[in-house]
Write a protein that holds these residues in place. Structure first.
Motif, PDB file in Angstrom:
ATOM      1  N   THR A  74       0.829  -1.211   0.000  1.00  0.00           N
ATOM      2  CA  THR A  74       0.000   0.000   0.000  1.00  0.00           C
ATOM      3  C   THR A  74       0.859   1.254   0.000  1.00  0.00           C
ATOM      4  N   SER A  75       1.893   1.273   0.841  1.00  0.00           N
ATOM      5  CA  SER A  75       2.785   2.438   0.895  1.00  0.00           C
ATOM      6  C   SER A  75       3.626   2.563  -0.359  1.00  0.00           C
ATOM      7  N   ILE A  76       4.054   1.439  -0.900  1.00  0.00           N
ATOM      8  CA  ILE A  76       4.830   1.475  -2.140  1.00  0.00           C
ATOM      9  C   ILE A  76       4.035   2.148  -3.253  1.00  0.00           C
ATOM     10  N   LEU A  77       2.791   1.743  -3.406  1.00  0.00           N
ATOM     11  CA  LEU A  77       1.946   2.324  -4.450  1.00  0.00           C
ATOM     12  C   LEU A  77       1.629   3.787  -4.147  1.00  0.00           C
ATOM     13  N   HIS A  78       1.364   4.085  -2.878  1.00  0.00           N
ATOM     14  CA  HIS A  78       1.020   5.464  -2.498  1.00  0.00           C
ATOM     15  C   HIS A  78       2.146   6.431  -2.822  1.00  0.00           C
ATOM     16  N   TRP A  79       3.364   6.130  -2.383  1.00  0.00           N
ATOM     17  CA  TRP A  79       4.458   7.083  -2.555  1.00  0.00           C
ATOM     18  C   TRP A  79       4.932   7.156  -4.000  1.00  0.00           C
ATOM     19  N   SER A  80       4.799   6.078  -4.739  1.00  0.00           N
ATOM     20  CA  SER A  80       5.127   6.139  -6.161  1.00  0.00           C
ATOM     21  C   SER A  80       4.148   7.059  -6.890  1.00  0.00           C
ATOM     22  N   ARG A  81       2.883   6.924  -6.579  1.00  0.00           N
ATOM     23  CA  ARG A  81       1.875   7.786  -7.209  1.00  0.00           C
ATOM     24  C   ARG A  81       2.013   9.228  -6.746  1.00  0.00           C
ATOM     25  N   TYR A  82       2.407   9.411  -5.500  1.00  0.00           N
ATOM     26  CA  TYR A  82       2.600  10.756  -4.966  1.00  0.00           C
ATOM     27  C   TYR A  82       3.703  11.481  -5.728  1.00  0.00           C
ATOM     28  N   LEU A  83       4.813  10.797  -5.952  1.00  0.00           N
ATOM     29  CA  LEU A  83       5.903  11.416  -6.692  1.00  0.00           C
ATOM     30  C   LEU A  83       5.479  11.717  -8.122  1.00  0.00           C
ATOM     31  N   TYR A  84       4.823  10.769  -8.751  1.00  0.00           N
ATOM     32  CA  TYR A  84       4.388  10.965 -10.130  1.00  0.00           C
ATOM     33  C   TYR A  84       3.442  12.162 -10.232  1.00  0.00           C
ATOM     34  N   ALA A  85       2.523  12.286  -9.272  1.00  0.00           N
ATOM     35  CA  ALA A  85       1.582  13.401  -9.272  1.00  0.00           C
ATOM     36  C   ALA A  85       2.266  14.736  -9.007  1.00  0.00           C
ATOM     37  N   SER A  86       3.448  14.703  -8.416  1.00  0.00           N
ATOM     38  CA  SER A  86       4.184  15.923  -8.111  1.00  0.00           C
ATOM     39  C   SER A  86       4.960  16.454  -9.308  1.00  0.00           C
ATOM     40  N   ARG A  87       5.040  15.697 -10.375  1.00  0.00           N
ATOM     41  CA  ARG A  87       5.721  16.149 -11.583  1.00  0.00           C
ATOM     42  C   ARG A  87       4.781  17.069 -12.360  1.00  0.00           C
ATOM     43  N   GLU A  88       5.234  18.316 -12.595  1.00  0.00           N
ATOM     44  CA  GLU A  88       4.316  19.356 -13.062  1.00  0.00           C
ATOM     45  C   GLU A  88       4.050  19.345 -14.561  1.00  0.00           C
ATOM     46  N   THR A  89       4.899  18.694 -15.353  1.00  0.00           N
ATOM     47  CA  THR A  89       4.755  18.785 -16.801  1.00  0.00           C
ATOM     48  C   THR A  89       4.697  17.409 -17.438  1.00  0.00           C
ATOM     49  N   SER A  90       4.228  17.380 -18.681  1.00  0.00           N
ATOM     50  CA  SER A  90       4.118  16.092 -19.375  1.00  0.00           C
ATOM     51  C   SER A  90       5.496  15.472 -19.590  1.00  0.00           C
ATOM     52  N   GLU A  91       6.527  16.297 -19.843  1.00  0.00           N
ATOM     53  CA  GLU A  91       7.868  15.748 -20.043  1.00  0.00           C
ATOM     54  C   GLU A  91       8.419  15.133 -18.759  1.00  0.00           C
ATOM     55  N   LEU A  92       8.219  15.789 -17.632  1.00  0.00           N
ATOM     56  CA  LEU A  92       8.723  15.242 -16.373  1.00  0.00           C
ATOM     57  C   LEU A  92       7.999  13.953 -16.003  1.00  0.00           C
ATOM     58  N   ARG A  93       6.705  13.887 -16.292  1.00  0.00           N
ATOM     59  CA  ARG A  93       5.969  12.649 -16.032  1.00  0.00           C
ATOM     60  C   ARG A  93       6.407  11.542 -16.990  1.00  0.00           C
ATOM     61  N   ALA A  94       6.633  11.904 -18.252  1.00  0.00           N
ATOM     62  CA  ALA A  94       7.112  10.914 -19.215  1.00  0.00           C
ATOM     63  C   ALA A  94       8.480  10.385 -18.795  1.00  0.00           C
ATOM     64  N   GLU A  95       9.334  11.260 -18.287  1.00  0.00           N
ATOM     65  CA  GLU A  95      10.653  10.816 -17.828  1.00  0.00           C
ATOM     66  C   GLU A  95      10.523   9.810 -16.702  1.00  0.00           C
ATOM     67  N   GLU A  96       9.634  10.077 -15.745  1.00  0.00           N
ATOM     68  CA  GLU A  96       9.427   9.133 -14.639  1.00  0.00           C
ATOM     69  C   GLU A  96       9.014   7.769 -15.177  1.00  0.00           C
ATOM     70  N   ARG A  97       8.047   7.759 -16.096  1.00  0.00           N
ATOM     71  CA  ARG A  97       7.569   6.487 -16.651  1.00  0.00           C
ATOM     72  C   ARG A  97       8.665   5.766 -17.421  1.00  0.00           C
ATOM     73  N   GLN A  98       9.358   6.502 -18.273  1.00  0.00           N
ATOM     74  CA  GLN A  98      10.354   5.871 -19.136  1.00  0.00           C
ATOM     75  C   GLN A  98      11.511   5.284 -18.336  1.00  0.00           C
ATOM     76  N   ARG A  99      11.996   6.035 -17.351  1.00  0.00           N
ATOM     77  CA  ARG A  99      13.105   5.532 -16.543  1.00  0.00           C
ATOM     78  C   ARG A  99      12.643   4.400 -15.642  1.00  0.00           C
ATOM     79  N   GLY A 100      11.409   4.496 -15.142  1.00  0.00           N
ATOM     80  CA  GLY A 100      10.880   3.420 -14.311  1.00  0.00           C
ATOM     81  C   GLY A 100      10.732   2.124 -15.086  1.00  0.00           C
ATOM     82  N   LYS A 101      10.154   2.214 -16.271  1.00  0.00           N
ATOM     83  CA  LYS A 101       9.960   1.011 -17.088  1.00  0.00           C
ATOM     84  C   LYS A 101      11.291   0.416 -17.531  1.00  0.00           C
TER      85      LYS A 101
END
Length: 221
Positions: A74-101
Motif C-alpha cells: 500500500t505504501s509502495i503504491l502510495h508514494w510512487s503515485r505521490y511522486l508521479y503526481a508531483s511532476r508538473e509537466t508532461s515531459e517530467l511525467r514521461a521521464e518518470e515512466r520511461q526511466r521506471g519502465k
C-alpha cells in the motif's frame, strides 16, 4: 563492500535507463539565458537540489525503501503515485515512466524479482525500482540517498557542460562545490515528515513546459 559495489552499479551513468538523455528543463533554461556560465549553472542546480531533490525525491525514496523492507505494498503504491503526481509537466511525467519502465526491464535480468503487486509502482517511477534493488542488495539507506544525490548531480552537471557549453574543468568545479552539501541534504531528507514531503521549483516547471515546444533539442526533457 559488496553492497557498496552494487550501489555504484545502480547509480552508474552506464546503467541502461537513459539518465543521460534528460536535462529536466535545463536545456530551455540555457536557451532563455537563465543559465549561461559556471556560476549560473551552479546556482540553478543548487536551487533544485535544495528545493526539490532533497525535499521531495529523497524523502519518497526513503519511504519506498522502508516500504520494500516491510513488504508494505500500500505504501509502495502510495508514494510512487505521490511522486508521479508531483511532476508538473508532461515531459517530467514521461521521464518518470520511461526511466521506471527501463529499470523494470533491467532488474529481473539482474536477479531481482518484481512481483505483480508492485509492478504498477515500478512502471511510473525509477525510485520504486531503486528502492527494490537497494532492498535486495541490502544497501544502507544513507548510502542509497547519497548515491542518488551524486547520480542526479553528476548527470545534471554533464548536461550543463554540453548545453552552455562549459569546459570539463568548470563542470568538475561545480561537482566539487555542490557535492560538499550532499551530507547535509541527506540529513535533511531523513528528518522530513510525511506532511512536508514536497518540492517547490516553479522556474524548473516553467523551463520544462517550455522545453516541450523548444525548436531544437539535444535532450528528451
Amino acid at each position: 563492500m559488496l553492497a557498496h559495489l552494487r550501489l555504484y552499479q545502480l547509480i552508474s551513468p552506464s546503467l541502461p535507463i537513459g539518465a543521460f538523455t534528460y536535462s529536466q528543463g535545463l536545456e530551455w533554461a540555457v536557451e532563455a539565458g537563465w543559465v549561461k556560465d559556471q556560476a549560473s549553472l551552479q546556482q540553478w542546480l543548487e536551487g533544485v537540489l535544495h528545493l526539490s531533490v532533497a525535499r521531495l525525491e529523497l524523502p519518497v525514496l526513503i519511504r519506498l525503501r522502508h516500504a520494500m523492507d516491510n513488504e508494505d505494498v500500500t505504501s509502495i503504491l502510495h508514494w510512487s503515485r505521490y511522486l508521479y503526481a508531483s511532476r508538473e509537466t508532461s515531459e517530467l511525467r514521461a521521464e518518470e515512466r520511461q526511466r521506471g519502465k527501463a529499470l523494470g526491464v533491467l532488474l529481473p535480468s539482474l536477479g531481482i524479482e518484481i512481483t505483480p503487486d508492485i509492478q504498477p509502482a515500478i512502471d511510473i517511477t525509477q525510485l520504486a525500482g531503486m528502492a527494490l534493488a537497494s532492498h535486495h542488495w541490502r544497501i544502507p539507506i544513507e548510502d542509497l540517498c547519497t548515491g542518488y544525490l551524486w547520480s542526479w548531480l553528476e548527470n545534471s552537471v554533464m548536461a550543463g557542460v554540453k548545453l552552455v557549453p562549459l569546459g570539463q574543468t568548470s563542470g568538475q568545479r561545480v561537482l566539487l562545490d555542490l557535492s560538499e552539501q550532499l551530507p547535509e541534504l541527506v540529513e535533511l531528507s531523513l528528518s522530513i515528515t510525511d506532511e512536508h514531503v514536497a518540492g517547490s521549483t516553479p522556474a524548473l516547471a516553467i523551463a520544462s513546459a517550455r522545453h516541450e515546444t523548444q525548436y531544437t533539442r539535444l535532450f528528451r526533457s
